[in-house]
Design an enzyme around this catalytic site. Structure first.
Site, PDB file in Angstrom:
ATOM      1  N   CYS A  93      -6.817  -6.827   1.349  1.00  0.00           N
ATOM      2  CA  CYS A  93      -5.480  -6.554   0.927  1.00  0.00           C
ATOM      3  C   CYS A  93      -4.500  -7.316   1.752  1.00  0.00           C
ATOM      4  CB  CYS A  93      -4.851  -4.829   0.904  1.00  0.00           C
ATOM      5  SG  CYS A  93      -3.008  -4.753   0.521  1.00  0.00           S
ATOM      6  N   LEU A 123       0.804  -1.324   0.137  1.00  0.00           N
ATOM      7  CA  LEU A 123       0.174   0.043  -0.050  1.00  0.00           C
ATOM      8  C   LEU A 123       0.909   1.349   0.138  1.00  0.00           C
ATOM      9  CD1 LEU A 123      -3.202  -0.557   2.236  1.00  0.00           C
ATOM     10  CD2 LEU A 123      -3.098   0.080  -0.262  1.00  0.00           C
TER      11      LEU A 123
END
Ligand SMILES: Cc1cc2nc3c(=O)[nH]c(=O)nc-3n(C[C@H](O)[C@H](O)[C@H](O)COP(=O)(O)OP(=O)(O)OC[C@H]3O[C@@H](n4cnc5c(N)ncnc54)[C@H](O)[C@@H]3O)c2cc1C
Ligand SMILES: Cc1cc2nc3c(=O)[nH]c(=O)nc-3n(C[C@H](O)[C@H](O)[C@H](O)COP(=O)(O)OP(=O)(O)OC[C@H]3O[C@@H](n4cnc5c(N)ncnc54)[C@H](O)[C@@H]3O)c2cc1C
Ligand SMILES: Cc1cc2nc3c(=O)[nH]c(=O)nc-3n(C[C@H](O)[C@H](O)[C@H](O)COP(=O)(O)O)c2cc1C
Ligand SMILES: Cc1cc2nc3c(=O)[nH]c(=O)nc-3n(C[C@H](O)[C@H](O)[C@H](O)COP(=O)(O)O)c2cc1C
Ligand code: FES
Ligand code: FES
Lengths: 309, 258, 309, 258
Positions: free
Chosen positions: A133, A77
């Site tokens: 994620c 990220l």
């Protein structure tokens, strides 16, 4: 004979896309970066790289790994944070006329709520909750694998955001159905599926009698996961009523039709953008060509025809 | 638009034990500068494969390709005349400036330096091109070198690990000597990571400018996936830079060596 | 210099295999069928096709589907049943000197117990519980995706079977760790992982303005799932102590080393047998060659070297 | 042992609009009988691709390959002289017996019938070879037909859907006529499923023996994976049989048509 107008548009809670071809989060940048390869504003929409409240520098070490028919990533990220997004990227999106969905991620429910509030305040018409994620230590994936946690998270975000709310589902769960229902019950306008599949790449070098090992543990994407995504979408389409945006290995026009046939209303293109950087625009053109050639005047007509068999 | 190109393979020639020179006719590519690379679509593979441009002239791109795995095998097995898809031009460039430049290549790393050397010479910048290889059969000599010094092509200096051609040893062993003799203002290098590190550190010790060309596995090639980042020290902050877009050329002083 | 003897053997609760290369259930028949391609008795062992109490005729319709880097199957456990196995196949196995693991499946815990008792009675030295087959309507997969159910099942089987008890794990779960621990706590001597990943193949034909759709929903296998298997084995090896037999896309000798590096003690070869029908025997030879060339005298030495880095 | 073979491609020739004749030299294959097939390893694909043998002579296997997807493209893009890996011989055989035999091919289904026809003729069994195609350019004619009847090669009768060569219409339209005129004791057919079904039913109505050659996507090729089963009615029981090992040749009477 009058030329029929071709209607490819998709609308979800007021968010209008001119066609169902969307590019997936993390594979297409923040705004018009892909203009060097294709006409980004011709796409239905782009989903931005996952944005967090604060900027993040992502994971150390090797981040990507090619596998048979796909790749693994553990970017972690890395992103510029919501503030820089609003200041630097949003104006470009607006100026270029690119429809977009803001992908947001956080460590805590509060992070998501704050991000949703910011999106609401800035009149951002669609957000996608990244609750799936696998590449960050805390938060994120945990929301996406527990139905109760997910339900509560979606509900809280819903209260703070009135436009199009999409929840992105993780395939790394025992029951696809339960997790999709949780998103729907929490008040999502749509779900997108799937995020990456948990995977690991190992590279061994044997030098002077010793092994050197490099590993990349993260999310598997690309053509190799298309069967997993088809199965996932097929199963959840039987239990939820809100639109499904399919993701997973989509590369060719046949792939798009396959996902329509199991109930998808739109699709996202991820890894294929790396292999064929003009893949998404090509899919828009292929779709148009097919519909004109075979006399489909609007998208749902085509989707019904493929599904109905 | 326009970075995705269709080209035609014009020529494939073996130029050392494992390296081939591949010439691609690319009508849609108007300019590529030294340091930039192209990324070739290989059937069945997810990632395009990046290769530094080792010459560009009148829509003909020359890349020097070392046979490794599936991607390079795919490219090298293509027939002359067949089409090939690739992204270009990608990446940043070597700065071209009027500074006496020492070029340090090692192995396939010599590839982009040919093009830089050519450009610098055109501009009458003084250069000295040194390169190291494993053995004499590994010396990469472009198909039609403008100079030929006993099978060492355009190099002004060659070392081989086994001493079978030129000086014996790693190119790193000769760095001090080369600096002392040629007295460069600047070093430019493309080589395996350990060599780059030594070159960068040596340059710094001598207070010389240093540009190095880095490698990293790549997915997108345009800086969006964040798959190929390395760390730079800028001021006192460590920041991520992408090899694919911010690089492949970096200031040797800034690279954080892990 | 004396030639070192090469010790490739693996032993799990009295079950001796001459090397760690095993062929996976459902891809290698019941006994010596693959002798037409290679020397079956040279392998560590073969795992038989999944056997049930009664013969089964399997699923109707298309059963296999090729995908990028792999395949989907929905055979549906077609098999001759335990009785026919004992009568027709067991004697061949014994006569040919093929070491084998009996793969068993059932609809109810009682089925598994009965099969285990039969195995015990017939002095079958190793069984593998298929609690993870996604291709049958009832039973099977349900045991493999719930930790409590799995724990109880393994415990009951354990009470009825004293030789090598292997539990084959499904990757289609939220937590690999929990399910592996359940198997260990239930008394398994080893786990094997992974079984196939849930997947779906869709083939669309467009003829005379109409779509014709063929779907194959079942288990995904082959090279495309190797990253999923590596990740799964890596994670469970951190929480359980019993041996892990790795399965999933293994094709080359590098693959075998990669799985050793994440903690596997032995490996099973499935789909690769179809692509390269002599794959398994080749792996045995490659392994031997490598160990001789680099002077490893026994398997665990090599496994330590690959793991230890 | 021995069913996995390495061969060399000796010849590839286009023999109709979409079909190519491929000759493979296979030193390790001693015998293949009519009806049997080989299964070719195609790089990057999980399943080997099955092809009926259309001739076998002195270690040379001939297969006729229609271009379809990745597998056939891979095979047809190989260079003459390159090596190729395949399993052979696989499957059961047509029964070779002294019965007047009508051979019915349609499209690429004609492939195995060439070999059967040749064997039957060698044994002086009376045969009549009829085949249907879409159009004249689709007619499959082996590279060196022993007979040539106006571009129709070895066929005794040809129909084309568009009437551009031979009789107009589907081969099925001529079945009754062919039976009436040739008066076979037996029909052997290889063709798409709908044609096979009609052939099998017609044979049954006339009380004729009927062998048909079926197709199914295959994984193992030797009957172990149970991926390619079809249903047969034997007595009053429906049982599974594998196309790859129990077939591809089946008794037309027994096949259960879904
Ligand atoms: C900016 C850039 C410029 C490059 N220029 C050249 C060039 O001019 N000539 C040339 O021959 N090669 C060059 N490379 C390296 C080249 O991209 C790789 O050799 C190629 O991608 C390998 O592909 P493959 O499928 O044949 O091998 P793979 O099967 O992908 O890999 C084979 C081996 O090569 C290693 N490898 C793969 N990719 C890279 C990489 N990016 N960097 C270092 N090692 C890698 C792998 O770790 C593996 O050990 C360059 C790479 C970059 C990033
Ligand atoms: C016993 C047997 C004998 C055969 N003999 C011949 C032959 O002599 N000559 C020849 O050209 N072909 C023959 N085939 C068919 C051949 O195997 C397929 O055409 C081939 O596998 C297609 O591979 P591909 O990768 O090119 O196409 P794919 O990409 O795999 O498929 C392309 C299209 O062909 C269809 N197809 C794939 N496999 C089969 C199959 N097994 N049967 C029917 N359709 C299929 C697919 O459904 C798809 O629509 C035979 C098949 C079998 C089972
Ligand atoms: C390099 C990379 C980065 C990604 N980053 C994100 C992200 O930030 N947020 C997110 O929700 N998904 C992210 N994804 C997942 C993709 O959006 C997509 O769900 C997944 O890759 C499956 O689709 P594909 O097979 O088409 O790639 C990323 C994927 C890749 C390959
Ligand atoms: C055609 C086929 C049939 C299978 N049948 C069984 C079975 O009966 N029992 C079982 O436990 N696993 C079965 N499996 C799963 C394999 O044993 C193995 O776990 C899986 O295929 C993953 O390994 P691979 O990628 O090497 O094929 C089957 C797999 C395939 C492809
Ligand atoms: S390869 Fe995507 S950022 Fe460099
Ligand atoms: S292909 Fe495996 S049984 Fe026929």
């Amino acid at each position: 004979m009058a030329v029929k107008t071709l209607d490819l548009s998709v609308e979800i809670n007021g968010f209008e896309m001119k066609n169902p071809i969307i590019t997936a989060s993390g594979t297409y940048g923040y705004n018009n970066e892909f203009d060097v390869f294709c006409d980004v504003k011709a796409l239905g929409a782009i989903v931005t790289k996952g944005i967090t409240l604060e900027p993040r520098s992502g994971n150390e070490g090797e981040r990507i790994f090619e596998t048979t028919g796909g790749m693994i990533n553990r970017i972690g990220l890395e992103n510029i944070g919501i503030e820089a997004f609003l200041k630097e990227k949003l104006p470009v999106l607006n100026k270029c006329g690119i429809d977009f969905i803001l992908n947001i991620a956080g460590n805590t429910p509060e992070d998501y709520i704050k991000l949703a509030q910011i999106a609401q305040k800035n009149n951002i018409k669609a957000i996608e909750l990244n609750v799936s994620c696998p590449n960050v230590q805390h938060g994120c994936i945990e929301f996406g694998t527990n139905k109760q946690t997910l339900y509560e998270l979606v509900q809280m975000v819903r209260k703070n955001y009135e436009h199009c709310l999409i929840v992105k589902l993780s395939p790394n769960v025992t029951s696809a159905e339960e997790i999709a229902e949780a998103a729907q019950n929490g008040g999502a306008d749509a779900v997108s599926a799937i995020n990456t599949v948990r995977g690991m790449g190992v590279k061994l070098d044997f030098l002077n009698g010793r092994f050197k090992k490099t590993t990349v543990s993260g999310g598997l994407s690309g053509q190799c996961i298309k069967p997993v995504a088809l199965s996932f979408v097929d199963r959840i389409s039987k239990v939820i009523d809100i639109p499904i945006i399919a993701i997973g290995g989509i590369t060719s026009f046949e792939d798009v039709l396959e996902f329509f046939s199991v109930g998808a209303k739109a699709v996202q293109i991820g890894t294929a953008n790396f292999t064929h950087p003009n893949a998404a625009e090509k899919l828009v053109n292929d779709l148009k060509k097919f519909m004109i050639q075979y006399n489909f005047s609007n998208l749902s007509e085509l989707q019904q025809a493929v599904k109905g068999v | 638009m326009g970075k995705n190109n269709q080209g035609t393979i014009k020529d494939i020639q073996k130029i050392s034990e494992e390296v081939y020179s591949v010439k691609i006719y690319a009508p849609t590519v108007d300019e590529i500068l030294p340091g930039q690379y192209i990324s070739i679509l290989c059937e069945g593979l997810t990632f395009r494969r990046p290769f530094s441009v080792s010459d560009f002239d009148n829509h003909i791109i020359t890349v020097l390709i070392k046979k490794r795995g599936k991607g390079t095998e795919y490219i090298l097995s293509r027939k002359v005349g067949s089409s090939i898809e690739f992204s270009a031009p990608l990446g940043n460039v070597f700065s071209v400036e009027n500074k006496k430049t020492l070029l340090i290549g090692a192995g396939i790393g010599a590839a982009p330096l040919f093009y830089l050397n050519k450009k610098l010479k055109e501009l009458k910048v003084k250069t000295f091109f040194a390169a190291g290889f494993l053995s004499k059969d590994d010396i990469i000599v472009t198909p039609h070198p403008t100079l030929s010094r006993k099978g060492r092509g355009e190099y002004d200096f060659v070392s081989t690990d086994d001493g079978s051609n030129g000086n014996k040893g790693s190119i790193c062993d000769y760095l001090e000597k080369l600096i002392a003799e040629f007295k460069p203002e600047k070093i430019v290098s493309c080589a395996p990571r350990p060599v780059l590190k030594i070159v960068a550190q040596t340059a710094q010790q001598h207070g010389l400018d240093c540009e190095i060309c880095m490698e990293k596995v790549m997915a997108c090639g345009i800086g969006v996936c964040r798959g190929c980042v390395i760390q730079l020290m800028q001021g006192d902050r460590v920041i991520n830079k992408t090899v694919c877009k911010d690089g492949p050329v970096f200031n040797g002083k800034e690279v954080v060596w892990q």
